[in-house]
Motif scaffolding. Sequence first.
Motif, short mmCIF file in Angstrom:
data_model
loop_
_atom_site.label_atom_id
_atom_site.label_comp_id
_atom_site.label_asym_id
_atom_site.label_seq_id
_atom_site.Cartn_x
_atom_site.Cartn_y
_atom_site.Cartn_z
N LEU A 160 83.23 28.29 63.52
CA LEU A 160 82.78 27.17 62.90
C LEU A 160 84.07 26.32 62.40
O LEU A 160 83.73 25.04 62.17
N GLU A 161 84.83 27.04 61.79
CA GLU A 161 86.06 26.26 61.44
C GLU A 161 87.02 25.61 62.42
O GLU A 161 87.81 24.95 62.09
N ASN A 162 86.68 26.10 63.71
CA ASN A 162 87.42 25.59 64.72
C ASN A 162 86.48 24.96 65.70
O ASN A 162 86.07 25.49 67.04
N ALA A 184 82.32 32.45 61.40
CA ALA A 184 83.00 31.67 60.24
C ALA A 184 84.22 30.83 61.08
O ALA A 184 84.20 29.88 60.77
N TYR A 185 85.01 31.72 61.60
CA TYR A 185 86.32 31.39 62.39
C TYR A 185 85.78 30.08 63.28
O TYR A 185 86.65 29.09 63.43
N ARG A 236 90.61 38.18 60.46
CA ARG A 236 89.85 37.82 59.65
C ARG A 236 88.92 38.69 59.17
O ARG A 236 88.30 39.28 60.17
#
Length: 166
Positions: free
Chosen positions: A98-100, A95-96, A60
């Motif tokens: 928060l996506e998981n 961000a990753y 990412r």
Amino acid sequence: MSKQILACSGGKDSTALALRMAELGEPFELFFTPTFRELPECIDHIRRIKEMTGRELVVRKSDITLAELIVKQNALPNQNMRWCTRITKIEPCKAYLLENPGSTLLVGLRADEEHREGMWGEFASYRYPLREWGWGIQEVFDYLNRRGVVVPDRTDCDFCYDQRLA
């Protein structure tokens, strides 16, 4: 069990952590945030870790390159303005996470390091397996030596202000 995400810089601690976690059969994915200024041997090493662990590698990147950030900040990163790590490493990781939702970030902080938790937040849980195992720097080196793994001398950016002259 929640998704485990192993923050992998390619350095000695995250390398030992990834290899040992895989050896123990723990589920995790490798997570790497490139600046695109890493030396080729660092990128090759990250690929080797992926192959040796058999785990998925999630890459990412920041929405802006380090070169663009230098122009935008009108400054080179330095010890008083370490925005490079926050923008190119921490923010993409956050961000990753928060996506998981509900994920656990596996962090390679050793038992012999000054106590700190990292610069994350309450949007994920955190595990420090090297500390759980009581591994300090000597245990990390011993483990890597037993496995025959050589970590590149540098896993930072090619012009990092924090590098040693040696």
